[in-house]
Every structure is written in C-alpha cells, then in structure tokens.
Motif scaffolding. Sequence first.
Motif, mmCIF file in Angstrom:
data_model
loop_
_atom_site.group_PDB
_atom_site.id
_atom_site.type_symbol
_atom_site.label_atom_id
_atom_site.label_comp_id
_atom_site.label_asym_id
_atom_site.label_seq_id
_atom_site.Cartn_x
_atom_site.Cartn_y
_atom_site.Cartn_z
ATOM 1 N N PRO A 128 0.845 -1.203 0.000
ATOM 2 C CA PRO A 128 0.000 0.000 0.000
ATOM 3 C C PRO A 128 0.881 1.253 0.000
ATOM 4 C CG PRO A 128 -0.712 -1.569 1.679
ATOM 5 C CD PRO A 128 0.604 -2.054 1.170
ATOM 6 N N LEU A 129 0.601 2.181 -0.886
ATOM 7 C CA LEU A 129 1.487 3.328 -1.067
ATOM 8 C C LEU A 129 1.121 4.479 -0.131
ATOM 9 C CD1 LEU A 129 1.713 3.428 -4.976
ATOM 10 C CD2 LEU A 129 3.397 2.503 -3.361
ATOM 11 N N PRO A 130 2.093 4.990 0.611
ATOM 12 C CA PRO A 130 1.816 6.173 1.443
ATOM 13 C C PRO A 130 1.544 7.395 0.581
ATOM 14 C CG PRO A 130 4.164 5.664 1.438
ATOM 15 C CD PRO A 130 3.492 4.537 0.731
ATOM 16 N N ASP A 131 0.786 8.342 1.141
ATOM 17 C CA ASP A 131 0.516 9.591 0.424
ATOM 18 C C ASP A 131 1.802 10.369 0.165
ATOM 19 O OD1 ASP A 131 -2.113 8.919 0.558
ATOM 20 O OD2 ASP A 131 -2.707 10.508 1.943
ATOM 21 N N SER A 132 2.713 10.324 1.126
ATOM 22 C CA SER A 132 3.977 11.033 0.986
ATOM 23 C C SER A 132 5.026 10.349 1.854
ATOM 24 C CB SER A 132 3.835 12.502 1.385
ATOM 25 O OG SER A 132 3.557 12.618 2.774
ATOM 26 N N MET A 133 6.290 10.639 1.545
ATOM 27 C CA MET A 133 7.403 10.155 2.355
ATOM 28 C C MET A 133 8.422 11.280 2.509
ATOM 29 S SD MET A 133 8.108 6.251 0.971
ATOM 30 C CE MET A 133 7.801 6.394 -0.791
ATOM 31 N N VAL A 134 9.007 11.372 3.677
ATOM 32 C CA VAL A 134 10.140 12.264 3.911
ATOM 33 C C VAL A 134 11.243 11.388 4.484
ATOM 34 C CG1 VAL A 134 11.022 14.269 5.152
ATOM 35 C CG2 VAL A 134 8.672 14.271 4.291
ATOM 36 N N LEU A 135 12.306 11.218 3.705
ATOM 37 C CA LEU A 135 13.332 10.235 4.048
ATOM 38 C C LEU A 135 14.682 10.903 4.253
ATOM 39 C CD1 LEU A 135 12.454 7.544 1.325
ATOM 40 C CD2 LEU A 135 11.487 7.808 3.631
ATOM 41 N N MET A 136 15.324 10.575 5.383
ATOM 42 C CA MET A 136 16.712 10.950 5.602
ATOM 43 C C MET A 136 17.561 9.814 5.033
ATOM 44 S SD MET A 136 18.775 13.236 6.950
ATOM 45 C CE MET A 136 17.902 14.028 8.308
ATOM 46 N N LEU A 137 18.421 10.171 4.067
ATOM 47 C CA LEU A 137 19.163 9.166 3.314
ATOM 48 C C LEU A 137 20.627 9.543 3.190
ATOM 49 C CD1 LEU A 137 16.656 9.252 0.369
ATOM 50 C CD2 LEU A 137 17.011 7.195 1.728
ATOM 51 N N GLN A 138 21.425 8.555 2.858
ATOM 52 C CA GLN A 138 22.774 8.841 2.397
ATOM 53 C C GLN A 138 22.653 9.647 1.097
ATOM 54 O OE1 GLN A 138 25.192 5.371 1.983
ATOM 55 N NE2 GLN A 138 26.880 6.430 0.983
ATOM 56 N N LYS A 139 23.489 10.651 0.924
ATOM 57 C CA LYS A 139 23.399 11.518 -0.253
ATOM 58 C C LYS A 139 23.451 10.714 -1.545
ATOM 59 C CE LYS A 139 25.671 15.481 -2.431
ATOM 60 N NZ LYS A 139 26.810 16.443 -2.347
ATOM 61 N N GLU A 140 24.279 9.702 -1.582
ATOM 62 C CA GLU A 140 24.412 8.882 -2.789
ATOM 63 C C GLU A 140 23.089 8.203 -3.150
ATOM 64 O OE1 GLU A 140 26.756 4.819 -4.158
ATOM 65 O OE2 GLU A 140 27.656 6.087 -2.613
ATOM 66 N N ALA A 141 22.366 7.709 -2.140
ATOM 67 C CA ALA A 141 21.061 7.081 -2.392
ATOM 68 C C ALA A 141 20.062 8.118 -2.899
ATOM 69 C CB ALA A 141 20.538 6.413 -1.131
ATOM 70 N N ALA A 142 20.051 9.301 -2.287
ATOM 71 C CA ALA A 142 19.141 10.359 -2.723
ATOM 72 C C ALA A 142 19.406 10.732 -4.181
ATOM 73 C CB ALA A 142 19.292 11.582 -1.830
ATOM 74 N N GLN A 143 20.662 10.747 -4.574
ATOM 75 C CA GLN A 143 21.002 11.068 -5.963
ATOM 76 C C GLN A 143 20.443 10.018 -6.921
ATOM 77 O OE1 GLN A 143 25.283 11.462 -5.527
ATOM 78 N NE2 GLN A 143 25.163 13.689 -5.435
ATOM 79 N N ARG A 144 20.444 8.754 -6.508
ATOM 80 C CA ARG A 144 19.857 7.709 -7.360
ATOM 81 C C ARG A 144 18.352 7.908 -7.492
ATOM 82 N NH1 ARG A 144 23.224 4.228 -4.375
ATOM 83 N NH2 ARG A 144 21.470 3.331 -3.243
ATOM 84 N N TYR A 145 17.700 8.291 -6.411
ATOM 85 C CA TYR A 145 16.247 8.461 -6.441
ATOM 86 C C TYR A 145 15.849 9.689 -7.261
ATOM 87 C CZ TYR A 145 16.611 5.224 -2.476
ATOM 88 O OH TYR A 145 16.901 4.163 -1.656
ATOM 89 N N LEU A 146 16.718 10.711 -7.287
ATOM 90 C CA LEU A 146 16.451 11.941 -8.028
ATOM 91 C C LEU A 146 16.871 11.861 -9.495
ATOM 92 C CD1 LEU A 146 17.726 14.500 -5.367
ATOM 93 C CD2 LEU A 146 15.472 14.609 -6.418
ATOM 94 N N ALA A 147 17.733 10.914 -9.834
ATOM 95 C CA ALA A 147 18.393 10.898 -11.142
ATOM 96 C C ALA A 147 17.412 10.723 -12.301
ATOM 97 C CB ALA A 147 19.437 9.783 -11.179
ATOM 98 N N GLY A 148 17.753 11.366 -13.431
ATOM 99 C CA GLY A 148 16.980 11.221 -14.652
ATOM 100 C C GLY A 148 17.759 10.442 -15.700
#
Length: 277
Positions: free
Chosen positions: A139-159
């Motif tokens: 089940p998908l949450p409406d939103s997420m706020v995640l504290m991450l390693q910068k490298e992981a955040a870059q993967r999630y943001l990458a195009g």
Amino acid sequence: MPLSPSATRAVLERLGHLPRRALGQNFLVDGNIVRKSLEYAAIKPGDAVVEIGPGLGTLSGALLDAGAELWAVERDSALHAHLTAEPPGPAERFHLMLGDAVDHPLAAFPNASDRPFKIVANLPYAIATPWLDAVLAGPLPDSMVLMLQKEAAQRYLAGPGSKSFGAISITLQAAYRVDKGHPVSGACFHPRPEVDSWLLPLHRLTEPYRFPAAAKELIRACFRQRRKQLGAILKDRPDGPVWLEQLRAQGLSPISRPEDIATSAWVSLAAATSSAA
C-alpha cells in the motif's frame, strides 16, 4: 526538541548502549532538521505516520507533539525496551514493534484499513533501497520524507542519461514526484556519519504506476548490464522478444542503453508487455 550531542551521549551511557554501526545508528541531534522533516511532511493532528528506526525517539516525539498517530519499527532490542519504558509521547498514539524494517516496511500499521498514511524516517543507510522496494510493493503512502545517504538520494532523483539513473529511480519515479530536498551535515548526528546525508521529500502521483514483479526484475537485469545495448540484453531472455517488439512499436531503438530510456517509456513498455502477456 531533539537531544543535544551531550544529552544523547548521556542517555546512551545511562542505557549502557554503544551506537551500532551495523544498524546505522546515527542519532539526530539538530532541531532544524527535525522541524524541516515535519514541514516537508505537512504533519497535522490525526495524521497516521510510519517511522523507521526511532532510536532514542527524537523524531518520534516531534511527530507525536504535532498530533500524529505513530507506528514505528525498531530493530535494536535495547532501544525498543527504552522507548517502551519511556515513550516519547502519548502512549495511546505510539505503536512500537520490534523487528527488521525490510521485513516490516510499514511497521505494524494496519494497512488493510485503507487509512491514508505518511512515512517520515531517518533510514539506516544500508537498508534504504531494499526497504523502499518493499514499500513500493505494498500500500502506497501519500507522501514520504526520508533521511538518506546523499548517494542514495542522488539515485532516487536521477533522470535518464545520468550514471546514477537505475532501476530504483524508475520504480520510484513511476509512483512519486521526487522533490530536490535538502542537504544535511554530518554534524546533525551523533555519532557523526562518515558520509553526507540528504532529506528527501516524495509525493505520490495522482495516478501512480506499480511495475509488475516480472517487469521490475527485467528492468533490474537490464541495468546490471547498463553499458550494453537493450537489443543485446533482451535477445536471449525468454520475455525479451515481446519487450523488443514493444520497444520498436514505441519508436525506441534497440541500440539504446537502459539509462537512455525515460521512466515514462519504461512504464509504457511494462504496461504494454503486461497486456500482451
């Protein structure tokens, strides 16, 4: 307010607890980041929130003070015992379980109730991607706020076209709008981590797409050979011919590499091949 570094050390000493590097135990000690997390999540009274690894309860306390009802999962038995004995807020709104977040990605949240919920989490870096994979399968949450390693955040943001773009970028961006977020200094934690961190907000799309398991595995297989052309990757797979047919039907070239294909095109490919199956 979060505990200061000295107060955090004092509590850990009182508990006889050494931060466990294997569990990614870096405790948040910066009030501005706590406030930023709640601001990104737009927490209001009555919100249902899931937290991963509450630790000493700094973020938990702020969420409860804001009026949220909180479901949390803590793997460390000593910290679980501490939070059970000394809840960070009203016990009737704090539901804590002992367990592994990858096995229990939504803690003990009663997701069968169809109640909307959010996730706010200071994620142990080692589990960020497998945990997120597990969340995207349920089940998908409406939103997420995640504290991450910068490298992981870059993967999630990458195009597409980026070296950081991969299978997790695609499956996440098919379901969520990923905002830029905020860098977080190592000084905001005790003990100070050796890597940079990032606070990342995600908002569920109006029409989120969830990849079928077979499509998700094929995308992962493609990115394991990301420097090869898709035609070469797919030709020897049992499901490859169907994907190649759809690739051409959508005007995409078999000589393209996986990282060149946009998330929207992967969604179209998966949807078309699932319908054809």
